[in-house]
Motif scaffolding. Structure first.
Motif, PDB file in Angstrom:
ATOM      1  N   UNK A 120      36.327  61.936  35.009  1.00  0.00           N
ATOM      2  CA  UNK A 120      35.877  60.487  35.354  1.00  0.00           C
ATOM      3  C   UNK A 120      36.728  59.379  34.485  1.00  0.00           C
ATOM      4  N   UNK A 121      37.118  59.735  33.098  1.00  0.00           N
ATOM      5  CA  UNK A 121      37.823  58.818  32.473  1.00  0.00           C
ATOM      6  C   UNK A 121      39.168  58.623  33.018  1.00  0.00           C
ATOM      7  N   UNK A 122      39.660  59.759  33.402  1.00  0.00           N
ATOM      8  CA  UNK A 122      40.896  59.592  34.311  1.00  0.00           C
ATOM      9  C   UNK A 122      41.025  58.846  35.603  1.00  0.00           C
ATOM     10  N   UNK A 123      39.861  58.724  36.260  1.00  0.00           N
ATOM     11  CA  UNK A 123      39.611  58.039  37.399  1.00  0.00           C
ATOM     12  C   UNK A 123      39.673  56.624  37.041  1.00  0.00           C
ATOM     13  N   UNK A 124      38.808  56.247  35.986  1.00  0.00           N
ATOM     14  CA  UNK A 124      38.659  55.280  35.439  1.00  0.00           C
ATOM     15  C   UNK A 124      40.070  54.365  35.118  1.00  0.00           C
ATOM     16  N   UNK A 125      40.829  55.319  34.369  1.00  0.00           N
ATOM     17  CA  UNK A 125      42.193  54.669  33.843  1.00  0.00           C
ATOM     18  C   UNK A 125      42.992  54.227  35.177  1.00  0.00           C
ATOM     19  N   UNK A 126      42.867  55.181  36.211  1.00  0.00           N
ATOM     20  CA  UNK A 126      43.911  54.884  37.314  1.00  0.00           C
ATOM     21  C   UNK A 126      43.301  53.601  38.192  1.00  0.00           C
ATOM     22  N   UNK A 127      41.996  53.211  37.961  1.00  0.00           N
ATOM     23  CA  UNK A 127      41.127  52.164  38.608  1.00  0.00           C
ATOM     24  C   UNK A 127      41.766  50.945  37.845  1.00  0.00           C
ATOM     25  N   UNK A 128      41.796  50.959  36.497  1.00  0.00           N
ATOM     26  CA  UNK A 128      42.023  49.940  35.582  1.00  0.00           C
ATOM     27  C   UNK A 128      43.803  49.554  35.698  1.00  0.00           C
ATOM     28  N   UNK A 129      44.536  50.555  36.055  1.00  0.00           N
ATOM     29  CA  UNK A 129      45.919  50.249  36.226  1.00  0.00           C
ATOM     30  C   UNK A 129      46.136  49.673  37.526  1.00  0.00           C
ATOM     31  N   UNK A 130      45.427  50.098  38.575  1.00  0.00           N
ATOM     32  CA  UNK A 130      45.545  49.663  39.937  1.00  0.00           C
ATOM     33  C   UNK A 130      45.079  48.334  39.845  1.00  0.00           C
ATOM     34  N   UNK A 131      44.141  48.026  39.414  1.00  0.00           N
ATOM     35  CA  UNK A 131      43.522  46.316  39.203  1.00  0.00           C
ATOM     36  C   UNK A 131      44.436  45.441  38.655  1.00  0.00           C
ATOM     37  N   UNK A 132      45.054  45.990  37.199  1.00  0.00           N
ATOM     38  CA  UNK A 132      45.982  45.328  36.615  1.00  0.00           C
ATOM     39  C   UNK A 132      47.125  44.924  37.492  1.00  0.00           C
ATOM     40  N   UNK A 133      47.755  45.911  37.894  1.00  0.00           N
ATOM     41  CA  UNK A 133      49.028  45.590  38.981  1.00  0.00           C
ATOM     42  C   UNK A 133      48.697  44.856  40.268  1.00  0.00           C
ATOM     43  N   UNK A 134      47.543  44.797  40.730  1.00  0.00           N
ATOM     44  CA  UNK A 134      47.108  44.060  41.784  1.00  0.00           C
ATOM     45  C   UNK A 134      46.767  42.450  41.251  1.00  0.00           C
ATOM     46  N   UNK A 135      46.408  42.428  40.123  1.00  0.00           N
ATOM     47  CA  UNK A 135      46.109  41.062  39.566  1.00  0.00           C
ATOM     48  C   UNK A 135      47.565  40.372  39.409  1.00  0.00           C
ATOM     49  N   UNK A 136      48.544  41.281  38.909  1.00  0.00           N
ATOM     50  CA  UNK A 136      49.791  40.663  38.723  1.00  0.00           C
ATOM     51  C   UNK A 136      50.245  40.093  39.945  1.00  0.00           C
ATOM     52  N   UNK A 137      50.260  41.238  41.159  1.00  0.00           N
ATOM     53  CA  UNK A 137      50.808  40.652  42.361  1.00  0.00           C
ATOM     54  C   UNK A 137      50.151  39.455  42.951  1.00  0.00           C
ATOM     55  N   UNK A 138      48.864  39.380  42.694  1.00  0.00           N
ATOM     56  CA  UNK A 138      48.106  38.057  43.227  1.00  0.00           C
ATOM     57  C   UNK A 138      48.625  36.861  42.536  1.00  0.00           C
ATOM     58  N   UNK A 139      49.044  37.025  41.127  1.00  0.00           N
ATOM     59  CA  UNK A 139      49.196  35.955  40.364  1.00  0.00           C
ATOM     60  C   UNK A 139      50.547  35.361  40.652  1.00  0.00           C
ATOM     61  N   UNK A 140      51.277  36.264  41.362  1.00  0.00           N
ATOM     62  CA  UNK A 140      52.990  36.064  41.602  1.00  0.00           C
ATOM     63  C   UNK A 140      53.051  35.870  43.231  1.00  0.00           C
ATOM     64  N   UNK A 141      51.810  35.590  43.962  1.00  0.00           N
ATOM     65  CA  UNK A 141      51.677  35.522  45.488  1.00  0.00           C
ATOM     66  C   UNK A 141      52.320  36.403  46.191  1.00  0.00           C
ATOM     67  N   UNK A 142      52.456  37.661  45.746  1.00  0.00           N
ATOM     68  CA  UNK A 142      53.024  38.882  46.447  1.00  0.00           C
ATOM     69  C   UNK A 142      52.045  39.292  47.525  1.00  0.00           C
ATOM     70  N   UNK A 143      50.832  39.418  46.946  1.00  0.00           N
ATOM     71  CA  UNK A 143      49.774  39.570  48.015  1.00  0.00           C
ATOM     72  C   UNK A 143      48.673  38.486  48.498  1.00  0.00           C
TER      73      UNK A 143
END
Length: 95
Positions: free
Chosen positions: A9-32
């Motif tokens: 479950x900690x591994x799944x949580x790690x992946x969720x955090x990484x995905x959320x961080x990457x998506x927040x960068x993509x939103x900040x740079x208007x890619x998404x």
């Protein structure tokens, strides 16, 4: 057995955090495009999952402006917890 489930479950949580961080960068740079309903709901769901983890860390960390280091701190804490659990599981010293 229970420790294996917690580590998984900690591994799944790690992946969720990484995905959320990457998506927040993509939103900040208007890619998404956040005007898309699916994208907006997906980002909202990720935010609802990760915000309770980030909030206590954000209270402790100083304000760095636009740079949010709370995901990095949470990932480091997850890695420490995983190491402790693996040490307990193998019966060896914690580090």
């Amino acid at each position: 057995m229970i420790i294996d489930i917690i580590i998984y479950l900690l591994g799944i949580l790690t992946m969720i955090i990484i995905i959320q961080a990457i998506l927040s960068w993509l939103v900040a740079f208007n890619v998404i495009n956040t005007y898309n309903d699916f994208v907006r709901q997906f980002l909202y769901a990720l935010d609802r999952i990760t915000e309770p983890l980030y909030k206590p860390v954000r209270k402790i960390l100083p304000d760095f402006g636009a740079l949010d280091l709370s995901p990095l701190v949470v990932l480091i804490l997850i890695q420490i917890i995983e190491r402790v659990l693996r040490g307990v599981q193998s019966g060896s010293p914690l580090i």
